[in-house]
Enzyme design. Structure first.
Site, PDB file in Angstrom:
ATOM      1  N   CYS A   2       0.826  -1.210   0.000  1.00  0.00           N
ATOM      2  CA  CYS A   2       0.000   0.000   0.000  1.00  0.00           C
ATOM      3  C   CYS A   2       0.862   1.262   0.000  1.00  0.00           C
ATOM      4  O   CYS A   2       1.975   1.266   0.521  1.00  0.00           O
ATOM      5  CB  CYS A   2      -0.858   0.032   1.252  1.00  0.00           C
ATOM      6  SG  CYS A   2      -1.835  -1.449   1.442  1.00  0.00           S
ATOM      7  N   ARG A  27       5.056   0.552  -5.970  1.00  0.00           N
ATOM      8  CA  ARG A  27       4.993  -0.330  -4.808  1.00  0.00           C
ATOM      9  C   ARG A  27       4.062  -1.518  -5.045  1.00  0.00           C
ATOM     10  O   ARG A  27       4.113  -2.494  -4.301  1.00  0.00           O
ATOM     11  CB  ARG A  27       4.519   0.462  -3.579  1.00  0.00           C
ATOM     12  CG  ARG A  27       5.480   1.566  -3.183  1.00  0.00           C
ATOM     13  CD  ARG A  27       4.846   2.508  -2.207  1.00  0.00           C
ATOM     14  NE  ARG A  27       4.609   1.915  -0.913  1.00  0.00           N
ATOM     15  CZ  ARG A  27       5.499   1.824   0.062  1.00  0.00           C
ATOM     16  NH1 ARG A  27       6.702   2.296  -0.138  1.00  0.00           N
ATOM     17  NH2 ARG A  27       5.206   1.279   1.216  1.00  0.00           N
ATOM     18  N   TRP A  75      -2.909  -2.634  -1.688  1.00  0.00           N
ATOM     19  CA  TRP A  75      -2.451  -3.950  -2.116  1.00  0.00           C
ATOM     20  C   TRP A  75      -3.151  -4.923  -1.167  1.00  0.00           C
ATOM     21  O   TRP A  75      -2.816  -4.994   0.011  1.00  0.00           O
ATOM     22  CB  TRP A  75      -0.934  -4.029  -1.965  1.00  0.00           C
ATOM     23  CG  TRP A  75      -0.301  -5.223  -2.587  1.00  0.00           C
ATOM     24  CD1 TRP A  75      -0.007  -5.425  -3.900  1.00  0.00           C
ATOM     25  CD2 TRP A  75       0.158  -6.394  -1.903  1.00  0.00           C
ATOM     26  NE1 TRP A  75       0.593  -6.635  -4.076  1.00  0.00           N
ATOM     27  CE2 TRP A  75       0.709  -7.256  -2.883  1.00  0.00           C
ATOM     28  CE3 TRP A  75       0.144  -6.814  -0.571  1.00  0.00           C
ATOM     29  CZ2 TRP A  75       1.238  -8.501  -2.555  1.00  0.00           C
ATOM     30  CZ3 TRP A  75       0.684  -8.049  -0.255  1.00  0.00           C
ATOM     31  CH2 TRP A  75       1.229  -8.877  -1.249  1.00  0.00           C
ATOM     32  N   ASN A 101      -1.474   1.385   5.891  1.00  0.00           N
ATOM     33  CA  ASN A 101      -0.561   0.412   5.288  1.00  0.00           C
ATOM     34  C   ASN A 101      -0.093  -0.488   6.417  1.00  0.00           C
ATOM     35  O   ASN A 101       0.361  -0.001   7.450  1.00  0.00           O
ATOM     36  CB  ASN A 101       0.630   1.160   4.653  1.00  0.00           C
ATOM     37  CG  ASN A 101       1.708   0.223   4.142  1.00  0.00           C
ATOM     38  OD1 ASN A 101       1.486  -0.980   4.032  1.00  0.00           O
ATOM     39  ND2 ASN A 101       2.867   0.774   3.829  1.00  0.00           N
ATOM     40  N   GLY A 102      -0.237  -1.809   6.241  1.00  0.00           N
ATOM     41  CA  GLY A 102       0.166  -2.740   7.290  1.00  0.00           C
ATOM     42  C   GLY A 102      -0.947  -3.730   7.558  1.00  0.00           C
ATOM     43  O   GLY A 102      -1.876  -3.870   6.767  1.00  0.00           O
ATOM     44  N   GLU A 481      18.742 -15.765  -9.571  1.00  0.00           N
ATOM     45  CA  GLU A 481      18.284 -14.415  -9.901  1.00  0.00           C
ATOM     46  C   GLU A 481      17.730 -14.350 -11.325  1.00  0.00           C
ATOM     47  O   GLU A 481      16.691 -13.732 -11.577  1.00  0.00           O
ATOM     48  CB  GLU A 481      19.437 -13.415  -9.709  1.00  0.00           C
ATOM     49  CG  GLU A 481      19.099 -11.973 -10.020  1.00  0.00           C
ATOM     50  CD  GLU A 481      17.967 -11.383  -9.177  1.00  0.00           C
ATOM     51  OE1 GLU A 481      17.511 -12.030  -8.208  1.00  0.00           O
ATOM     52  OE2 GLU A 481      17.525 -10.276  -9.516  1.00  0.00           O
ATOM     53  N   LYS A 485      13.922 -13.201 -12.093  1.00  0.00           N
ATOM     54  CA  LYS A 485      13.639 -12.051 -12.973  1.00  0.00           C
ATOM     55  C   LYS A 485      12.633 -12.464 -14.035  1.00  0.00           C
ATOM     56  O   LYS A 485      11.666 -11.776 -14.286  1.00  0.00           O
ATOM     57  CB  LYS A 485      14.904 -11.573 -13.693  1.00  0.00           C
ATOM     58  CG  LYS A 485      15.829 -10.586 -13.063  1.00  0.00           C
ATOM     59  CD  LYS A 485      15.351  -9.234 -12.746  1.00  0.00           C
ATOM     60  CE  LYS A 485      14.563  -9.157 -11.496  1.00  0.00           C
ATOM     61  NZ  LYS A 485      15.177  -9.063 -10.239  1.00  0.00           N
ATOM     62  N   GLU A 488       9.043 -13.367 -12.557  1.00  0.00           N
ATOM     63  CA  GLU A 488       8.277 -12.284 -11.928  1.00  0.00           C
ATOM     64  C   GLU A 488       7.711 -11.297 -12.952  1.00  0.00           C
ATOM     65  O   GLU A 488       6.624 -10.798 -12.765  1.00  0.00           O
ATOM     66  CB  GLU A 488       9.035 -11.587 -10.797  1.00  0.00           C
ATOM     67  CG  GLU A 488      10.281 -10.839 -11.159  1.00  0.00           C
ATOM     68  CD  GLU A 488      10.996 -10.242  -9.933  1.00  0.00           C
ATOM     69  OE1 GLU A 488      10.410 -10.145  -8.854  1.00  0.00           O
ATOM     70  OE2 GLU A 488      12.171  -9.869 -10.087  1.00  0.00           O
ATOM     71  N   HIS A 504      18.523 -35.454 -10.348  1.00  0.00           N
ATOM     72  CA  HIS A 504      17.738 -35.956  -9.221  1.00  0.00           C
ATOM     73  C   HIS A 504      16.286 -35.519  -9.319  1.00  0.00           C
ATOM     74  O   HIS A 504      15.615 -35.353  -8.313  1.00  0.00           O
ATOM     75  CB  HIS A 504      18.377 -35.525  -7.903  1.00  0.00           C
ATOM     76  CG  HIS A 504      19.781 -36.022  -7.763  1.00  0.00           C
ATOM     77  ND1 HIS A 504      20.074 -37.342  -7.548  1.00  0.00           N
ATOM     78  CD2 HIS A 504      20.971 -35.390  -7.879  1.00  0.00           C
ATOM     79  CE1 HIS A 504      21.387 -37.505  -7.514  1.00  0.00           C
ATOM     80  NE2 HIS A 504      21.958 -36.323  -7.724  1.00  0.00           N
ATOM     81  N   LYS A 603       6.818  -3.758  -4.531  1.00  0.00           N
ATOM     82  CA  LYS A 603       8.223  -3.361  -4.470  1.00  0.00           C
ATOM     83  C   LYS A 603       8.760  -3.484  -3.056  1.00  0.00           C
ATOM     84  O   LYS A 603       9.870  -3.937  -2.828  1.00  0.00           O
ATOM     85  CB  LYS A 603       8.347  -1.915  -4.956  1.00  0.00           C
ATOM     86  CG  LYS A 603       9.754  -1.365  -4.939  1.00  0.00           C
ATOM     87  CD  LYS A 603      10.560  -1.987  -6.043  1.00  0.00           C
ATOM     88  CE  LYS A 603      11.988  -1.528  -6.088  1.00  0.00           C
ATOM     89  NZ  LYS A 603      12.807  -2.481  -6.860  1.00  0.00           N
TER      90      LYS A 603
HETATM   91  C1  G6P Z   1      10.082  -7.673  -3.081  1.00  0.00           C
HETATM   92  C2  G6P Z   1      10.638  -7.135  -4.387  1.00  0.00           C
HETATM   93  C3  G6P Z   1      11.969  -7.832  -4.717  1.00  0.00           C
HETATM   94  C4  G6P Z   1      12.943  -7.654  -3.560  1.00  0.00           C
HETATM   95  C5  G6P Z   1      12.333  -8.172  -2.242  1.00  0.00           C
HETATM   96  C6  G6P Z   1      13.177  -7.768  -1.049  1.00  0.00           C
HETATM   97  O1  G6P Z   1       9.651  -8.991  -3.243  1.00  0.00           O
HETATM   98  O2  G6P Z   1       9.721  -7.344  -5.436  1.00  0.00           O
HETATM   99  O3  G6P Z   1      12.533  -7.270  -5.891  1.00  0.00           O
HETATM  100  O4  G6P Z   1      14.121  -8.345  -3.843  1.00  0.00           O
HETATM  101  O5  G6P Z   1      11.040  -7.595  -2.030  1.00  0.00           O
HETATM  102  O6  G6P Z   1      13.109  -6.380  -0.919  1.00  0.00           O
HETATM  103  P1  G6P Z   1      14.198  -5.469  -0.216  1.00  0.00           P
HETATM  104  O7  G6P Z   1      13.649  -4.087  -0.327  1.00  0.00           O
HETATM  105  O8  G6P Z   1      14.276  -5.944   1.211  1.00  0.00           O
HETATM  106  O9  G6P Z   1      15.479  -5.652  -0.940  1.00  0.00           O
END
Ligand code: G6P
Length: 608
Positions: A2, A27, A75, A101-102, A481, A485, A488, A504, A603
């Site tokens: 949020c 976000r 959100w 938010n929370g 990673e 990427k 997502e 395995h 985010k």
């Molecule tokens: C979310 C974002 C990711 C990020 C993760 C950790 O899931 O979409 O891209 O790696 O949070 O976030 P931070 O701000 O702690 O790096």
């Protein structure tokens, strides 16, 4: 997660709220709403979907006149995305409006209590209890009502509150969810994050846990939960509005991919002096560094992946044993920590709820906590014993790129610093490491220059159903990673596998045409991974290999090959990840996905 914005001042609030919310879109959200006091009452508009639906509904804010208001992008956590569940939420007489938010963990109990007293709820949200609880406690003194609510609710919250009976004051409250106050000549603002206020001011106050900001048009006061006034210093934000704008790129993600040479150079340069690594912020004496028995790296998402890479580097260079864990697991597994353990918390936002909880737990258990954080003044940065900032600048796209790259080099610096102090690397090797490190930004630049080749390849695979990423050692960490990427932002199913583990189980999924991305940047493991490439090829896979310049042998077994410039074996992730980011970007683009704001993702994950 949020986003909250609030404004009080001389201007019309609604357009400022809508503009501020647009800066928080990154976000992640599914609905939006604003509430504005018009001199008589509070008016509200809310809509499921993108912010532009709300902008159209309110004629860019014109239908909600007034100079004080609050806004929100939601959100969904409690209750599906819908108009009615969107924030703000009202009390029954519509004299109090709240954005949140929370998560209010004890909302069911409070809701039952309030329903017992005749309060009627219209939404399924946990937030609505706050509006009614404020009403329940309000007795002509808004600050008192706010603190009573804070004593009563459990969980995490950043709140923006409007009282129709106090139309010259905006209330902001925070516990475990980020909230800042921006001070400007033309009025004051509250927001979940700095980009929302940057157009108006660079002077911000970070509200701390269990603090309340009482904000008027031309003044602001801060209180603790006992209504005692607090003195707070403002922070001047150095980066400017353009840094949080697209600057001609089609997407923030592409812009941020291209900002990586700078993000990496800015993180490295101030810490490389006379061929040595200098990390003043580390705040540790040589004796303390020598006394480290174990490093525990804790993070979420891509930040966790930088930790997986870092394990190989810390262990390889400084010979300190390293454990890596995702924060949501770490915090509930009763880990073994003590004074000899250095806990490293990695976070772009500095607000990730699980990482923050892990930090607090580690401190309570007596470990020193060092954080690698991108957002200056964020909760993790403030609560850690020491913080090493990654100077990547504001990152807006949900899928991290430049912050990830900056985190990687921050790990390299730390590992080298520890190696220097502990004497595990000799001077000649250190010199080579420093020289290789300095070349990374220009090498990333070179790889970015190759983007068309990657785009062409990606265009062929936009219809892929499953993509497997394989590698050994650091190449496995890169695979994690690369795979994240891709899935997502493109919504293609993908998995990362330690190449030796393939047989395995996963290999049974390989069939004619399955795309396998093989990472082969670790020379001593090259032949081993080539065998795995051969295994998948013989089962019909199409293979894209990413390997070091000169390893042309791989072309026999690979359908496509991307070469990365020569670097130290410990630093290959910084280079190999670039084509993988571009590959994901172009696949997502080809599939028509919302690259910067992938569905269901946020985010900054400020709830558990
Ligand atoms: C979310 C974002 C990711 C990020 C993760 C950790 O899931 O979409 O891209 O790696 O949070 O976030 P931070 O701000 O702690 O790096």
């Amino acid at each position: 997660m949020c986003g909250i914005v609030g404004y009080i001042g001389k201007k019309q609030a609604a357009p400022i709220l809508l503009d501020g919310l647009s800066k928080l879109e990154y976000r992640g959200y599914d609905s939006a709403g604003i509430a504005v006091y018009n001199g008589e009452k509070i008016n509200m508009s809310k809509a499921k979907g993108r912010l532009k639906v709300l902008s159209e509904l309110t004629h860019d804010g014109a239908t909600l006149p007034g100079m004080i208001g609050i806004g929100h992008t939601r959100w969904a956590t409690h209750g599906a995305p819908s108009d009615v569940n969107s924030h703000p939420h009202f009390n029954e007489t519509k004299s109090i409006a709240v954005v949140h938010n929370g998560i209010i963990e004890n909302y069911i109990k409070i809701k039952k209590m309030l329903e017992g007293k005749g309060y009627k709820f219209v939404s399924e949200t946990d937030t609505e209890v706050i509006a009614h609880l404020l009403d329940y406690y309000y007795n002509g003194n808004a600050l008192e009502a706010v603190t009573k609510v804070m004593h009563r609710v459990e969980g995490s919250y950043a709140l923006g509150i409007l009282f129709a009976e106090e139309p010259d004051t905006l209330y902001a409250v925070r516990k475990d969810s980020p909230l800042i106050v921006g001070k400007s000549e033309e009025g004051n603002l509250i927001a979940s994050d700095v980009p929302a206020v940057l157009k108006y001011t660079r002077d911000v106050y970070f509200i701390d846990n269990e603090e309340i900001a009482v904000i008027k048009e031309d003044s602001m006061k801060f209180f603790n939960i006992y209504e005692e006034e607090l003195t707070k210093e403002s922070t001047h934000i150095e980066w400017d509005v353009e840094a949080a704008e697209k600057g001609g790129y089609e997407h923030f993600m592409l812009k941020e991919v291209y900002e990586q040479p700078k993000a990496v150079a800015d993180t490295l340069n101030p810490r490389l002096k006379d061929g040595k690594v200098v990390v003043e912020e580390l705040n540790m004496t040589d004796e303390e560094i020598k006394a480290i028995k174990k490093i525990m790296i804790v993070a979420c998402g891509s930040a966790y992946h930088t930790g997986v890479t870092a394990k190989y580097i810390f262990e390889g260079l400084s010979r300190i044993p390293v454990e890596v864990d995702v924060a949501s697991e770490f915090r509930y597994r009763n880990p073994i920590l003590d004074e000899g353990t250095l806990v490293l918390i990695i976070s772009q936002s500095g607000e990730t709820a699980d990482s923050l909880a892990a930090l607090r737990m580690a401190k309570e258990m007596g470990s020193k906590v060092l954080a690698i954080v991108n957002v200056v003044g964020s909760s993790i940065a403030r609560e850690a014993d020491s913080v090493i900032y990654t100077w990547a600048g504001p990152e807006i796209a949900v899928a991290t790129t430049k912050a990830y790259s900056a985190q990687l080099v921050a790990h390299y610096l730390l590992a080298m610093k520890f190696a220097q102090v502990r004497g595990t690397v000799d001077d000649a090797e250190m010199e080579t490491l420093v020289a290789d490190l300095k070349r990374i930004p220009e090498q990333i630049e070179m790889l970015l220059g190759n983007r068309e080749k990657i785009q062409k390849f990606a265009n062929r695979y936009v219809a892929a159903k499953d993509v497997f990423f394989i590698g050994r050692g650091i190449d496995y960490a890169i695979s994690l990673e690369g795979s994240l990427k891709l899935k997502e932002i493109s919504y293609i199913h993908s998995e990362a596998y330690a190449a030796g583990e393939l047989k395995h189980g996963t290999i049974s999924l390989i069939e004619d045409g399955t795309l396998v991305v093989a990472l082969l940047t670790q020379d001593e493991l090259f032949k081993k991974t080539v065998s795995n490439v051969v295994e998948v090829k013989t089962r019909g896979a199409v293979v894209l290999s990413v390997t070091n310049a000169g390893n042309t042998d791989i072309e026999k077994n690979s359908d496509y090959t991307i070469y990365i410039p020569k670097t130290n074996k410990y630093f290959t992730n910084s280079l190999a990840v670039i084509p993988l980011q571009l590959f994901s970007y172009y696949i997502a683009l080809g599939r028509g996905c919302d690259v910067d704001k992938p569905r269901n993702l946020a985010k900054s994950v400020t709830v558990e």
